[in-house]
Design a protein around this motif. Structure first.
Motif, short mmCIF file in Angstrom:
data_model
loop_
_atom_site.label_atom_id
_atom_site.label_comp_id
_atom_site.label_asym_id
_atom_site.label_seq_id
_atom_site.Cartn_x
_atom_site.Cartn_y
_atom_site.Cartn_z
N ASN A 93 36.74 -5.61 -32.96
CA ASN A 93 37.54 -5.57 -31.73
C ASN A 93 37.91 -4.15 -31.32
O ASN A 93 38.07 -3.88 -30.13
CB ASN A 93 38.82 -6.39 -31.89
N GLN A 94 38.06 -3.25 -32.28
CA GLN A 94 38.56 -1.91 -31.98
C GLN A 94 37.47 -0.84 -31.80
O GLN A 94 37.65 0.10 -31.04
CB GLN A 94 39.51 -1.45 -33.09
N ALA A 95 36.38 -0.98 -32.52
CA ALA A 95 35.37 0.08 -32.54
C ALA A 95 34.60 0.17 -31.23
O ALA A 95 34.25 -0.85 -30.64
CB ALA A 95 34.39 -0.15 -33.69
N LYS A 96 34.36 1.40 -30.82
CA LYS A 96 33.44 1.60 -29.70
C LYS A 96 32.03 1.25 -30.15
O LYS A 96 31.26 0.64 -29.43
CB LYS A 96 33.49 3.05 -29.22
N GLN A 97 31.71 1.67 -31.38
CA GLN A 97 30.41 1.39 -31.98
C GLN A 97 30.45 1.71 -33.46
O GLN A 97 31.31 2.47 -33.92
CB GLN A 97 29.30 2.20 -31.31
N THR A 98 29.54 1.11 -34.19
CA THR A 98 29.29 1.47 -35.58
C THR A 98 27.78 1.47 -35.79
O THR A 98 27.07 0.68 -35.16
CB THR A 98 29.94 0.48 -36.59
N HIS A 99 27.32 2.34 -36.64
CA HIS A 99 25.89 2.38 -36.99
C HIS A 99 25.78 2.68 -38.48
O HIS A 99 26.44 3.57 -38.99
CB HIS A 99 25.14 3.45 -36.20
N PHE A 100 24.93 1.92 -39.13
CA PHE A 100 24.64 2.13 -40.54
C PHE A 100 23.13 2.06 -40.71
O PHE A 100 22.55 0.99 -40.77
CB PHE A 100 25.35 1.09 -41.41
N LYS A 101 22.50 3.23 -40.72
CA LYS A 101 21.04 3.32 -40.77
C LYS A 101 20.60 3.75 -42.17
O LYS A 101 20.96 4.83 -42.65
CB LYS A 101 20.54 4.31 -39.74
N LEU A 102 19.84 2.89 -42.81
CA LEU A 102 19.29 3.19 -44.12
C LEU A 102 18.28 4.33 -43.97
O LEU A 102 17.33 4.22 -43.21
CB LEU A 102 18.59 1.95 -44.68
N THR A 103 18.52 5.44 -44.66
CA THR A 103 17.60 6.58 -44.57
C THR A 103 16.72 6.71 -45.81
O THR A 103 15.62 7.23 -45.73
CB THR A 103 18.36 7.90 -44.33
N GLU A 104 17.24 6.23 -46.96
CA GLU A 104 16.43 6.29 -48.19
C GLU A 104 16.94 5.25 -49.18
O GLU A 104 18.11 5.25 -49.54
CB GLU A 104 16.54 7.68 -48.82
#
Length: 166
Positions: A93-104
């Motif tokens: 409800n609060q976040a503008k956005q979140t991103h969790f990208k697996l890099t390795e």
């Protein structure tokens, strides 16, 4: 004779693929990627989509989950599943956005009904007034296989030193 040999080879490949696909390592890899997808909230996503993410999170969580993070002090400790779900609903409800990208993906180790995943990811949690998570992290996830499937019991986030950033 050729058809029988070809059929046997195809069956052999299918059986081997099935064992590989359902091996604990591959299941944990898919489970980890799915968890990161659920934790990712697009800037353009609507309230309904965000609430669906909250509902989806429950299946990934053990009854109690231990969290360790250097960026949000209040998030450290052992929490009931309902508390983690509530915190994620608040974030949705609060976040503008979140991103969790697996890099390795560094390692996946399994032993019976337990598994540990070590990975590097690029993380972002953007709230209206600040970004409590922004950068590269080493992450450890511990999973436990239960009657409901593999469930997260522990998550540790460590900020990577500047010289390790991608």
């Amino acid at each position: 004779m050729k058809r029988a040999t070809l059929a046997a080879a195809v069956v052999g490949i299918l059986v081997a693929s099935g064992f590989w696909w359902f091996s604990p390592t591959q299941v944990i890899k898919r489970q980890t990627k799915s968890l990161l997808d659920i934790l990712t909230i697009e800037k353009s996503s609507g309230k309904v989509s965000r609430q669906m993410g909250t509902q989806s999170l429950s299946q990934f969580l053990a009854p109690q989950v231990e969290l360790e993070t250097p960026t949000i002090e209040e998030s450290n400790g052992t929490f009931e599943r309902a508390d983690v779900e509530s915190a994620f609903a608040w974030l949705c409800n609060q976040a503008k956005q979140t991103h969790f990208k697996l890099t390795e993906l560094q390692s996946i180790t399994t032993s019976g009904n337990q598994a540990q995943v070590r990975l590097k990811l690029d993380g972002l949690v953007e709230l209206p007034t600040y970004r409590p998570v922004d950068g590269n992290f080493f992450v450890t996830f511990n999973w436990l296989k239960t009657a409901e499937g593999w469930q997260l019991t522990y998550a540790k986030w460590e900020q990577t030193p500047y010289y390790f950033k991608n």
